[in-house]
Motif scaffolding. Sequence first.
Motif, PDB file in Angstrom:
ATOM      1  N   LEU A  31       0.813  -1.213   0.000  1.00  0.00           N
ATOM      2  CA  LEU A  31       0.000   0.000   0.000  1.00  0.00           C
ATOM      3  C   LEU A  31       0.845   1.262   0.000  1.00  0.00           C
ATOM      4  N   ARG A  32       1.997   1.214   0.605  1.00  0.00           N
ATOM      5  CA  ARG A  32       2.869   2.388   0.618  1.00  0.00           C
ATOM      6  C   ARG A  32       3.276   2.784  -0.801  1.00  0.00           C
ATOM      7  N   MET A  33       3.581   1.792  -1.640  1.00  0.00           N
ATOM      8  CA  MET A  33       3.948   2.068  -3.030  1.00  0.00           C
ATOM      9  C   MET A  33       2.746   2.607  -3.804  1.00  0.00           C
ATOM     10  N   VAL A  34       1.569   2.045  -3.577  1.00  0.00           N
ATOM     11  CA  VAL A  34       0.355   2.534  -4.234  1.00  0.00           C
ATOM     12  C   VAL A  34       0.125   3.997  -3.865  1.00  0.00           C
ATOM     13  N   GLU A  35       0.248   4.317  -2.584  1.00  0.00           N
ATOM     14  CA  GLU A  35       0.057   5.702  -2.133  1.00  0.00           C
ATOM     15  C   GLU A  35       1.089   6.641  -2.752  1.00  0.00           C
ATOM     16  N   LYS A  36       2.308   6.168  -2.899  1.00  0.00           N
ATOM     17  CA  LYS A  36       3.365   6.986  -3.499  1.00  0.00           C
ATOM     18  C   LYS A  36       3.047   7.298  -4.963  1.00  0.00           C
ATOM     19  N   VAL A  37       2.611   6.289  -5.700  1.00  0.00           N
ATOM     20  CA  VAL A  37       2.262   6.479  -7.112  1.00  0.00           C
ATOM     21  C   VAL A  37       1.077   7.441  -7.248  1.00  0.00           C
ATOM     22  N   ILE A  38       0.063   7.248  -6.439  1.00  0.00           N
ATOM     23  CA  ILE A  38      -1.109   8.128  -6.490  1.00  0.00           C
ATOM     24  C   ILE A  38      -0.727   9.553  -6.089  1.00  0.00           C
ATOM     25  N   GLY A  39       0.054   9.677  -5.036  1.00  0.00           N
ATOM     26  CA  GLY A  39       0.482  10.999  -4.580  1.00  0.00           C
ATOM     27  C   GLY A  39       1.277  11.745  -5.626  1.00  0.00           C
ATOM     28  N   GLN A  40       2.217  11.057  -6.287  1.00  0.00           N
ATOM     29  CA  GLN A  40       3.023  11.702  -7.323  1.00  0.00           C
ATOM     30  C   GLN A  40       2.145  12.134  -8.489  1.00  0.00           C
ATOM     31  N   SER A  41       1.163  11.315  -8.826  1.00  0.00           N
ATOM     32  CA  SER A  41       0.245  11.663  -9.907  1.00  0.00           C
ATOM     33  C   SER A  41      -0.541  12.926  -9.571  1.00  0.00           C
ATOM     34  N   ILE A  42      -1.007  13.017  -8.348  1.00  0.00           N
ATOM     35  CA  ILE A  42      -1.776  14.199  -7.914  1.00  0.00           C
ATOM     36  C   ILE A  42      -0.897  15.435  -7.906  1.00  0.00           C
ATOM     37  N   VAL A  43       0.322  15.303  -7.404  1.00  0.00           N
ATOM     38  CA  VAL A  43       1.249  16.441  -7.391  1.00  0.00           C
ATOM     39  C   VAL A  43       1.514  16.929  -8.812  1.00  0.00           C
ATOM     40  N   ASN A  44       1.728  15.997  -9.735  1.00  0.00           N
ATOM     41  CA  ASN A  44       1.960  16.378 -11.133  1.00  0.00           C
ATOM     42  C   ASN A  44       0.777  17.158 -11.694  1.00  0.00           C
ATOM     43  N   ARG A  45      -0.434  16.736 -11.350  1.00  0.00           N
ATOM     44  CA  ARG A  45      -1.636  17.423 -11.841  1.00  0.00           C
ATOM     45  C   ARG A  45      -1.769  18.802 -11.200  1.00  0.00           C
ATOM     46  N   ILE A  46      -1.595  18.876  -9.905  1.00  0.00           N
ATOM     47  CA  ILE A  46      -1.731  20.149  -9.198  1.00  0.00           C
ATOM     48  C   ILE A  46      -0.719  21.170  -9.701  1.00  0.00           C
ATOM     49  N   ASN A  47       0.491  20.697  -9.990  1.00  0.00           N
ATOM     50  CA  ASN A  47       1.546  21.596 -10.472  1.00  0.00           C
ATOM     51  C   ASN A  47       1.417  21.931 -11.955  1.00  0.00           C
ATOM     52  N   GLY A  48       0.363  21.443 -12.592  1.00  0.00           N
ATOM     53  CA  GLY A  48       0.119  21.764 -13.987  1.00  0.00           C
ATOM     54  C   GLY A  48       1.043  21.049 -14.955  1.00  0.00           C
ATOM     55  N   MET A  49       1.708  20.010 -14.500  1.00  0.00           N
ATOM     56  CA  MET A  49       2.628  19.273 -15.365  1.00  0.00           C
ATOM     57  C   MET A  49       1.871  18.363 -16.326  1.00  0.00           C
ATOM     58  N   MET A  50       0.612  18.043 -15.975  1.00  0.00           N
ATOM     59  CA  MET A  50      -0.207  17.146 -16.789  1.00  0.00           C
ATOM     60  C   MET A  50      -1.656  17.611 -16.767  1.00  0.00           C
ATOM     61  N   THR A  51      -2.378  17.258 -17.817  1.00  0.00           N
ATOM     62  CA  THR A  51      -3.821  17.461 -17.816  1.00  0.00           C
ATOM     63  C   THR A  51      -4.441  16.345 -16.981  1.00  0.00           C
ATOM     64  N   THR A  52      -5.723  16.445 -16.734  1.00  0.00           N
ATOM     65  CA  THR A  52      -6.400  15.398 -15.978  1.00  0.00           C
ATOM     66  C   THR A  52      -6.310  14.068 -16.708  1.00  0.00           C
ATOM     67  N   GLU A  53      -6.528  14.094 -18.016  1.00  0.00           N
ATOM     68  CA  GLU A  53      -6.468  12.869 -18.809  1.00  0.00           C
ATOM     69  C   GLU A  53      -5.060  12.264 -18.783  1.00  0.00           C
ATOM     70  N   GLU A  54      -4.040  13.098 -18.892  1.00  0.00           N
ATOM     71  CA  GLU A  54      -2.659  12.624 -18.832  1.00  0.00           C
ATOM     72  C   GLU A  54      -2.339  12.026 -17.461  1.00  0.00           C
ATOM     73  N   THR A  55      -2.871  12.656 -16.423  1.00  0.00           N
ATOM     74  CA  THR A  55      -2.649  12.176 -15.069  1.00  0.00           C
ATOM     75  C   THR A  55      -3.241  10.788 -14.881  1.00  0.00           C
ATOM     76  N   ILE A  56      -4.443  10.577 -15.379  1.00  0.00           N
ATOM     77  CA  ILE A  56      -5.094   9.270 -15.270  1.00  0.00           C
ATOM     78  C   ILE A  56      -4.302   8.211 -16.023  1.00  0.00           C
ATOM     79  N   LYS A  57      -3.845   8.545 -17.225  1.00  0.00           N
ATOM     80  CA  LYS A  57      -3.040   7.596 -18.001  1.00  0.00           C
ATOM     81  C   LYS A  57      -1.724   7.294 -17.291  1.00  0.00           C
ATOM     82  N   TYR A  58      -1.078   8.332 -16.748  1.00  0.00           N
ATOM     83  CA  TYR A  58       0.173   8.174 -16.018  1.00  0.00           C
ATOM     84  C   TYR A  58      -0.034   7.268 -14.809  1.00  0.00           C
ATOM     85  N   LEU A  59      -1.088   7.541 -14.066  1.00  0.00           N
ATOM     86  CA  LEU A  59      -1.411   6.759 -12.880  1.00  0.00           C
ATOM     87  C   LEU A  59      -1.650   5.302 -13.232  1.00  0.00           C
TER      88      LEU A  59
END
Length: 74
Positions: A31-59
Amino acid sequence: MEYYPWLDLPHKTGYNGVRETFFQDGSSLNLRMVEKVIGQSIVNRINGMMTTEETIKYLNTRLAAANLKVSHNQ
């Protein structure tokens, strides 16, 4: 420790910070790895590095590629 008496609890109980969910076959989900992947995806989206669609694909790509299920049978 006067203000945070619970802070010493992990040291006293041997808690190592890894939270896992075990399956019937004895394997587990890291679960720690799952949380890390999800957290990084959210940070990327919040920082404008990805669109929502890109974030979902990345995740989905990261979760599919990650070694999240750990076998304990040796």
